[in-house]
Motif scaffolding. Structure first.
Motif, PDB file in Angstrom:
ATOM      1  N   ASP A 172       2.608   6.010  -2.762  1.00  0.00           N
ATOM      2  CA  ASP A 172       3.733   6.814  -3.221  1.00  0.00           C
ATOM      3  C   ASP A 172       3.727   6.935  -4.744  1.00  0.00           C
ATOM      4  N   ALA A 173       3.382   5.843  -5.412  1.00  0.00           N
ATOM      5  CA  ALA A 173       3.401   5.850  -6.876  1.00  0.00           C
ATOM      6  C   ALA A 173       2.388   6.831  -7.443  1.00  0.00           C
ATOM      7  N   ILE A 174       1.159   6.858  -6.875  1.00  0.00           N
ATOM      8  CA  ILE A 174       0.137   7.721  -7.472  1.00  0.00           C
ATOM      9  C   ILE A 174       0.231   9.155  -6.962  1.00  0.00           C
ATOM     10  N   ARG A 193     -11.621  -3.154  -0.513  1.00  0.00           N
ATOM     11  CA  ARG A 193     -11.527  -2.029   0.410  1.00  0.00           C
ATOM     12  C   ARG A 193     -10.079  -1.558   0.523  1.00  0.00           C
ATOM     13  N   LEU A 194      -9.891  -0.242   0.602  1.00  0.00           N
ATOM     14  CA  LEU A 194      -8.573   0.328   0.843  1.00  0.00           C
ATOM     15  C   LEU A 194      -8.414   0.537   2.347  1.00  0.00           C
ATOM     16  N   ARG A 195      -7.610  -0.345   2.971  1.00  0.00           N
ATOM     17  CA  ARG A 195      -7.314  -0.227   4.401  1.00  0.00           C
ATOM     18  C   ARG A 195      -5.831   0.064   4.542  1.00  0.00           C
ATOM     19  N   VAL A 196      -5.526   1.142   5.254  1.00  0.00           N
ATOM     20  CA  VAL A 196      -4.142   1.603   5.310  1.00  0.00           C
ATOM     21  C   VAL A 196      -3.830   2.090   6.718  1.00  0.00           C
ATOM     22  N   VAL A 210      -6.089  -1.734  -5.556  1.00  0.00           N
ATOM     23  CA  VAL A 210      -5.476  -1.445  -4.262  1.00  0.00           C
ATOM     24  C   VAL A 210      -5.008  -2.684  -3.516  1.00  0.00           C
ATOM     25  N   ASP A 211      -5.534  -3.881  -3.835  1.00  0.00           N
ATOM     26  CA  ASP A 211      -5.128  -5.043  -3.039  1.00  0.00           C
ATOM     27  C   ASP A 211      -5.101  -6.346  -3.827  1.00  0.00           C
ATOM     28  N   THR A 230       0.827  -1.209   0.000  1.00  0.00           N
ATOM     29  CA  THR A 230       0.000   0.000   0.000  1.00  0.00           C
ATOM     30  C   THR A 230       0.858   1.255   0.000  1.00  0.00           C
ATOM     31  N   THR A 231       1.988   1.214   0.719  1.00  0.00           N
ATOM     32  CA  THR A 231       2.903   2.351   0.719  1.00  0.00           C
ATOM     33  C   THR A 231       3.419   2.630  -0.691  1.00  0.00           C
TER      34      THR A 231
END
Length: 427
Positions: free
Chosen positions: A219-221, A256-259, A231-232, A214-215
């Motif tokens: 960072d990429a976008i 889901r985006l969980r960060v 995202v996963d 996720t990092t």
């Protein structure tokens, strides 16, 4: 999102329950009565190469469904859908299904999971009767009825379900289960990876939990201008046409985006609204511990609001990056060329019956197991010769490493290198 918001239409229709009449007895009459009222939403989407026909009897539930699938939904072709999904909100019908289940032989337990260690499991029971499958979630009593091919499915929930705080999670897991099963039955592979698009090519960030997928994705976008793809999880399909861009097409899968809150604090002023109060201004030691309770869920629609980018729906596979983001790690990129090392590093990220993160094989997907194992091993044996595989090690400001990876993607350069500053990052 790449499509306009679907409009609500008033229709009267029968549901997919008509294909499971033997199992449900008179339940289809109840469905017909429910859909005789002008309250249904009908639309069509293309998600991960599947044409989905969607019918929903409740607007609140459709809003939850749209929030989950909408970011990865493209325009449908207008032909016959591959999968027909019907959603019914009715205490009466849910009660009939409970009564039906009592009369059936004992259910088989199974688990639908996207993350067994992060409260991402959904225990279920399922029955088979003739050509039909009846599945019930244990925590919230959501029902899923499917025909033999999983091409016509009906979801049944109680009247209060659309307002529950768990609706997004439960609905997401069940839809993900349907997508996964259908796509794998068509010869695709599901990979545990986030993905972005650089110069029209998909770059996967694959690795175990807390490795930095996720990092790297954020960072990429946010800092390098890459476009978000997934995202996963992604699905890979072999390119039957053999285009010059590569052997595999990568399809984004809605999840889901969980960060971690600590990850979001790397981008001051961007994600502040999502960081829990107790973690704002927390020290470096606490943030690097990555406490599970510090993870926050971010709607995929919010990602566009922050980055200004829609999700790309598909792209040819151009590179795989295996991150190892950890405190104090010296920044380094190296290409992984040993086929045995490639297979060892990638195998845990390919979803098969041998991957403990997915346990629906025990009863629901067992008939696909042998074929998928063979497909996965063939992929692992050949992927290193198809696209570059890079190992990324680093800690903070890994966007410099990513910029170097993008240069290699464009030029075909190989070999180990230490990261050097590559211009000012995008804030």
């Amino acid at each position: 999102m790449t499509t306009d918001r679907p409009e609500f239409e008033r229709v009267r229709t029968m549901s997919a329950l008509t294909d499971v009449e033997e199992l449900l007895g008179g339940v289809e009459d109840a469905v017909a009565a429910l859909f005789a009222t002008p309250c249904e939403v009908v639309t069509a989407w293309n998600v991960a190469s599947l044409e989905l026909g969607v019918s929903c009897g409740d607007r609140a539930l459709f809003e939850a469904l749209h929030a989950y699938l909408g970011s990865h939904a493209g325009p449908a072709s207008g032909g016959r859908p591959d999968v027909e999904l019907t959603f019914v909100v009715s205490d009466a019908l849910a009660g009939r299904l409970e009564a039906t289940a009592v009369r059936l032989p004992g259910p088989q337990p199974a688990m639908i999971s996207y993350c067994t260690t992060e409260k991402g499991s959904l225990p279920v029971e399922h029955w088979r009767a003739g050509r039909a499958t009846l599945l019930r979630t244990l925590k919230t009593r959501t029902w899923l009825l499917a025909d033999e091919s999983y091409s016509r499915l009906t979801f049944v929930v109680g009247d209060d379900y659309p307002l529950r705080p768990t609706v997004h999670k439960d609905l997401a897991l069940l839809i993900l289960h349907v997508l996964q099963r259908t796509l794998e039955a068509r010869g695709q592979l599901q990979i545990h990876a986030s993905a972005v698009v650089v110069d029209g090519q998909a770059v996967l960030f694959a690795g175990p939990k807390r490795s930095g997928k996720t990092t790297c994705f954020l960072d990429a976008i946010v800092r390098t201008g890459a476009r978000p793809l997934s995202v996963d999880k992604v699905h890979l399909a072999e390119d039957a046409e053999g285009t010059a861009t590569g052997r595999f097409q990568v399809f984004g899968i809605p999840t889901r985006l969980r960060v971690l809150a600590g990850t979001l604090q790397k981008y001051p002023g961007t994600w502040d609204a999502f960081i829990p109060e107790e973690y704002r201004g927390a020290g470096e030691e606490r943030l690097w511990r990555g406490e599970s309770d510090s993870k926050v869920s971010i709607p995929l629609t919010s990602l566009r609001a922050v980055t200004g980018e829609d999700f790309t729906l598909r792209a040819p596979l151009g590179m795989i990056v295996l991150p190892d983001v950890a405190r104090g790690r010296v920044p380094l990129l190296r290409e992984v060329v040993d086929p045995l090392e490639v297979a060892e590093l990638m195998r845990p990220n390919v979803y098969t019956p041998d991957n403990p993160e997915e346990d629906w094989w025990s009863g629901i997907g067992g008939h696909l197991a042998a074929d998928l194992r063979a497909r996965a091993e063939a992929f692992l044996a050949g992927i290193g010769a198809t696209v570059p595989i890079l190992r990324l090690e680093g800690a903070e400001r890994i966007d410099h490493l990513l910029q170097e990876a993008w240069r290699r993607l464009r030029s075909g350069a190989t070999g180990p290198t230490e990261a050097e500053p590559i211009g000012a990052p995008r804030s």
